[in-house]
Design an enzyme around this catalytic site. Sequence first.
Site, PDB file in Angstrom:
ATOM      1  CB  CYS A  98      -1.424  -4.824  -5.088  1.00  0.00           C
ATOM      2  SG  CYS A  98      -2.286  -5.347  -3.597  1.00  0.00           S
ATOM      3  CB  CYS A 141      -4.270  -6.961  -5.350  1.00  0.00           C
ATOM      4  SG  CYS A 141      -4.478  -5.417  -4.451  1.00  0.00           S
TER       5      CYS A 141
END
Length: 101
Positions: free
Chosen positions: A27, A24
């Site tokens: 992230c 991600c």
Amino acid sequence: MHDVDALVAQSSTPVLIDCYTPGCGPCASLSPVLDSLSTELEDQLAIEKIDVSANPDVAARFAVRGVPTLLLFKDGQLLANRTGMASRTQLLTWLSSNGAL
């Protein structure tokens, strides 16, 4: 598997849980910000990271529908959550406005 109840119950400070998944992009961008805050605020805030792809029970329990999602606990109770990337300043403001700092 992470025992969120044990994490938040054993902490004498508020706990911020970063729900992420590998790969991600946002992230990965948020991770160094949280690492820095973890060091800076170690006496005021515990920061834990949970891979929700490996712990789907956590995602289901806290209705995590997107990542990164931050879950903020104080005194064993979920105070607030937010989804998406945030700057250091935005995180500090959010933590403060929710009584974590």
